[in-house]
Enzyme design. Structure first.
Site, mmCIF file in Angstrom:
data_model
loop_
_atom_site.group_PDB
_atom_site.id
_atom_site.type_symbol
_atom_site.label_atom_id
_atom_site.label_comp_id
_atom_site.label_asym_id
_atom_site.label_seq_id
_atom_site.Cartn_x
_atom_site.Cartn_y
_atom_site.Cartn_z
ATOM 1 N N TRP A 197 36.627 46.120 45.595
ATOM 2 C CA TRP A 197 38.173 45.780 43.849
ATOM 3 C C TRP A 197 37.910 47.324 43.422
ATOM 4 C CZ3 TRP A 197 42.229 44.078 44.556
ATOM 5 C CH2 TRP A 197 42.581 42.349 45.191
ATOM 6 N N ASP A 200 37.620 46.239 35.080
ATOM 7 C CA ASP A 200 37.922 44.680 35.260
ATOM 8 C C ASP A 200 37.016 43.698 35.540
ATOM 9 O OD1 ASP A 200 39.486 43.001 37.582
ATOM 10 O OD2 ASP A 200 38.861 44.685 39.329
ATOM 11 N N LYS A 220 42.220 33.554 38.608
ATOM 12 C CA LYS A 220 40.792 33.170 38.497
ATOM 13 C C LYS A 220 40.077 32.114 37.565
ATOM 14 C CE LYS A 220 40.841 35.691 41.810
ATOM 15 N NZ LYS A 220 40.257 37.588 42.384
HETATM 16 C C1 LIG Z 1 41.384 39.068 42.357
HETATM 17 C C2 LIG Z 1 40.676 40.526 42.122
HETATM 18 C C3 LIG Z 1 42.073 41.858 41.643
HETATM 19 C C4 LIG Z 1 43.740 41.237 42.301
HETATM 20 O O1 LIG Z 1 43.660 40.598 41.467
HETATM 21 P P1 LIG Z 1 45.384 40.652 41.234
HETATM 22 O O2 LIG Z 1 45.889 39.790 40.306
HETATM 23 O O3 LIG Z 1 46.309 40.327 43.042
HETATM 24 O O4 LIG Z 1 46.306 41.854 41.367
HETATM 25 C C5 LIG Z 1 40.977 42.699 41.497
HETATM 26 N N1 LIG Z 1 39.986 42.418 40.816
HETATM 27 C C6 LIG Z 1 38.974 41.754 41.530
HETATM 28 C C7 LIG Z 1 37.253 42.088 40.953
HETATM 29 C C8 LIG Z 1 39.109 40.687 41.931
HETATM 30 O O5 LIG Z 1 38.672 39.482 41.861
#
Ligand SMILES: *Cc1c(COP(=O)(O)O)cnc(C)c1O
Length: 356
Positions: A99, A165, A189
């Site tokens: 990511w 993030d 999540k």
């Molecule tokens: C799942 C995830 C993403 C992607 O999220 P989206 O909502 O599909 O854009 C980005 N960063 C991390 C750390 C993730 O676990």
């Protein structure tokens, strides 16, 4: 069946029944939560409940704004630099897996990027991060969901704010907010339904947006309109508000962190006691959210996944670019479900011919 999917995640039964009720009729009014106008008092209540719960759980000072956006974390990869700096400015990025590599690729399109530290299956020690003098922010990824690596401590970098993030780890434990300038997280999540992207931004970083950014992604305009530049993802905000209330009832973020620790420990314990399973991640940097491991070869991974699914243990395949096995253990994952997976892993291990 039990889903260990990387997202959308499982939800607590209590939250699901509140959602079902609200889809049927909102507050006994006969109107569904799906039909509420975004300018009305009902949505105002939903949004302010979400914000109050989030602020209380995170002990968020008033100098931080909470924005409710769409587009997912992936959109933020490019929106962060577009909102915070000019194309000639420099942003520092720590590369720890899949990511963060995506975030770097997006940022490179719109600013100067310095990859200041890089590691596979580990978090590079903070002392080794080489920040250029003109760095505007330093980007980190709290949990590398594809790789099973997690940053368990966030460094304070003096004048340089962290941008993070935290899609997979926001609200899974207490954090000290002080080093952060921006935190972003998709909701699916740990916060419920997809469609909502939470952006927490320190007030003094507003007002720098570039002209080409569409208004719904402009942090400054969203901050000044209470995230109502256009229709917000009302349903997802509602689900997230109920998830946060549930988290509060479960003892808040300290208790959430303890549950993460216990859940992941059950699996790492089996992995470390076995010859069959290998976790490539350095012990201190192992994720408590996405436990990644593999068997000796791809055929055995496939046999494990097939047998797991036969037992009702679903969505355990690793990220498509990584292979192997991955169990995602977000906030609503019951410890009893993880115990079933741990038992299955031990049983599968014993049923395999001894490794030489
Ligand atoms: C799942 C995830 C993403 C992607 O999220 P989206 O909502 O599909 O854009 C980005 N960063 C991390 C750390 C993730 O676990």
């Amino acid at each position: 069946m039990i889903s260990f999917a990387s997202g959308p995640a499982v939800l607590p039964p209590e939250v699901l029944s509140e959602v079902q009720e609200a889809v049927g009729a909102w507050d006994g009014s006969g109107q569904s939560v799906l039909e509420l106008p975004f300018g009305g008092p009902d949505y105002a209540t939903i949004q302010s409940e979400f914000e109050a719960e989030a602020r209380a759980l995170l002990s968020l000072p008033p100098t931080y704004k909470i924005l409710l956006l769409q587009g997912g974390a992936f959109a933020q990869f490019r929106l962060v630099p577009l909102n915070l700096l000019r194309s000639t400015d420099c942003a520092a990025y720590v590369e720890t897996g899949y990511w963060s590599a995506r975030a770097i690729a997006e940022a490179r399109e719109v600013c100067r990027v310095a990859v200041v530290a890089q590691a596979d299956a580990a978090i590079p020690p903070i002392a080794t991060w080489q920040l250029p003098r003109d760095t505007v922010y330093c980007h980190v990824t709290g949990n590398e969901t594809a790789d099973g690596v997690q940053m368990h401590r966030f460094p304070a970098l003096g004048e340089v704010p962290l941008v993070a993030d935290l899609t997979a780890d926001l609200f899974t434990g207490p954090i000290d907010i002080q080093p952060f300038g921006v935190i972003y997280a998709s909701a699916q999540k740990n916060l419920g339904a997809p469609g909502l992207t939470v952006v927490i931004v320190r007030e003094d970083l507003l007002g720098r947006v570039r002209a080409e950014v569409p208004a719904p992604f402009d942090y400054t305009r969203q901050a000044s309109t209470g995230s109502r530049v256009n229709t917000p993802p009302i349903f997802s905000v509602f689900v997230a508000s109920r998830m946060l209330k549930w988290l509060g009832r479960q003892g808040g973020l300290t208790a959430a962190a303890a549950r993460c620790e216990r859940r992941s420990r059950m699996l790492y314990h089996v992995i470390d006691a076995s010859q069959l399973y290998t976790c490539p991640v350095r012990a201190a940097d192992r994720s408590r959210i996405s436990v990644c491991f593999h068997l000796p070869d791809a055929a055995q991974d496939a046999a494990f996944l097939a047998e797991a699914q036969r037992r009702g243990l679903w969505h355990l395949a690793g990220h498509p670019t990584r292979g192997g096995i991955r169990a995602c253990l977000y906030n609503a994952m019951p410890e009893s479900s993880v115990a079933i997976l741990a038992d299955f892993m031990q049983e599968f291990d014993k049923s395999c011919p001894a490794l030489t």
